[in-house]
Write a protein that holds these residues in place. Sequence first.
Motif, short mmCIF file in Angstrom:
data_model
loop_
_atom_site.label_atom_id
_atom_site.label_comp_id
_atom_site.label_asym_id
_atom_site.label_seq_id
_atom_site.Cartn_x
_atom_site.Cartn_y
_atom_site.Cartn_z
N ARG A 75 1.35 34.54 -49.90
CA ARG A 75 2.14 33.48 -49.25
C ARG A 75 3.45 34.08 -48.77
N GLN A 76 3.88 33.66 -47.59
CA GLN A 76 5.17 34.14 -47.07
C GLN A 76 6.20 33.04 -47.15
N ARG A 77 7.40 33.41 -47.56
CA ARG A 77 8.51 32.47 -47.66
C ARG A 77 9.73 33.10 -46.99
N SER A 78 10.53 32.27 -46.35
CA SER A 78 11.79 32.73 -45.80
C SER A 78 12.77 32.95 -46.93
N LEU A 79 13.62 33.95 -46.76
CA LEU A 79 14.63 34.23 -47.78
C LEU A 79 15.64 33.09 -47.86
N TYR A 80 15.95 32.50 -46.70
CA TYR A 80 16.87 31.37 -46.64
C TYR A 80 16.17 30.17 -46.03
N LYS A 81 16.53 28.98 -46.47
CA LYS A 81 15.95 27.76 -45.93
C LYS A 81 16.40 27.58 -44.48
N PRO A 82 15.52 27.07 -43.62
CA PRO A 82 15.89 26.88 -42.21
C PRO A 82 17.12 25.99 -42.02
N GLY A 83 17.28 24.98 -42.84
CA GLY A 83 18.45 24.10 -42.76
C GLY A 83 19.74 24.84 -43.07
N SER A 84 19.69 25.73 -44.07
CA SER A 84 20.88 26.51 -44.43
C SER A 84 21.25 27.48 -43.32
N VAL A 85 20.24 28.09 -42.70
CA VAL A 85 20.47 29.01 -41.59
C VAL A 85 21.11 28.26 -40.43
N ALA A 86 20.55 27.10 -40.09
CA ALA A 86 21.07 26.31 -38.98
C ALA A 86 22.52 25.88 -39.25
N LYS A 87 22.81 25.49 -40.48
CA LYS A 87 24.16 25.06 -40.84
C LYS A 87 25.15 26.22 -40.70
N LEU A 88 24.75 27.40 -41.19
CA LEU A 88 25.62 28.57 -41.11
C LEU A 88 25.87 28.97 -39.66
N VAL A 89 24.82 28.97 -38.85
CA VAL A 89 24.95 29.33 -37.43
C VAL A 89 25.85 28.33 -36.72
N LYS A 90 25.71 27.07 -37.04
CA LYS A 90 26.54 26.04 -36.40
C LYS A 90 28.01 26.20 -36.78
N GLU A 91 28.27 26.55 -38.04
CA GLU A 91 29.65 26.66 -38.52
C GLU A 91 30.36 27.92 -38.01
N LEU A 104 19.01 37.31 -42.37
CA LEU A 104 18.91 35.87 -42.18
C LEU A 104 17.47 35.42 -41.87
N ASP A 105 16.73 36.23 -41.13
CA ASP A 105 15.36 35.88 -40.74
C ASP A 105 14.31 36.56 -41.61
N LYS A 106 14.72 37.23 -42.67
CA LYS A 106 13.80 37.99 -43.50
C LYS A 106 12.85 37.07 -44.27
N LYS A 107 11.61 37.52 -44.40
CA LYS A 107 10.61 36.78 -45.18
C LYS A 107 10.13 37.68 -46.30
N ILE A 108 9.74 37.08 -47.41
CA ILE A 108 9.16 37.83 -48.52
C ILE A 108 7.74 37.34 -48.75
N THR A 109 6.90 38.23 -49.24
CA THR A 109 5.52 37.88 -49.54
C THR A 109 5.36 37.70 -51.04
N LEU A 110 4.82 36.55 -51.42
CA LEU A 110 4.56 36.23 -52.82
C LEU A 110 3.06 36.25 -53.06
N ILE A 111 2.64 36.56 -54.28
CA ILE A 111 1.23 36.42 -54.61
C ILE A 111 1.09 35.31 -55.64
N ASP A 112 0.03 34.54 -55.47
CA ASP A 112 -0.17 33.33 -56.26
C ASP A 112 -1.63 33.30 -56.73
N PRO A 113 -1.89 33.06 -58.00
CA PRO A 113 -3.26 33.07 -58.50
C PRO A 113 -4.04 31.79 -58.22
N THR A 114 -3.48 30.85 -57.46
CA THR A 114 -4.19 29.61 -57.17
C THR A 114 -4.43 29.45 -55.68
#
Length: 142
Positions: A75-91, A104-114
């Motif tokens: 499973r791939q997940r973003s390191l930062y939530k899209p809302g947090s990224v948008a808020k930071l960029v706006k500010e 900011l756009d980095k993703k990590i890969t997780l492994i899950d047994p389910t």
Amino acid sequence: MLSKEQKERLTGELTGLFSVVKLRLDGHEITINRVRIAENKTALGVYIDGEIKGEDIGPLTDETRAICRKVWRHRQRSLYKPGSVAKLVKEVGKRRARKIAPDLDKKITLIDPTFNTAGSLVRQFSRLEGLEVVAIGVEQEA
């Protein structure tokens, strides 16, 4: 590799409520059972040699066992939530946000047994070389 008939039998067995499938891969016994995730949610748990080790769950690293890389869900997940990224960029603006957090756009890969569905599990397992079906349900493979 799984035959078309084996894929259909696996999918049929794994969609049931009380499903048990035993496979063999690279000298490991792989057991798939329906497990309870939440009060009214189930998933298909993939056990390696009868257990799921907590140390293997999480980010995919060089120390992750090879068998876990093969049979568990990626499973791939973003390191930062899209809302947090948008808020930071706006500010602070895009350019400054990249200086503050270069990954900011980095993703990590997780492994899950389910696995959530039998179809996704069977698709992943059908690509594995050397996979041997031991038992589907209570039947023994010949």
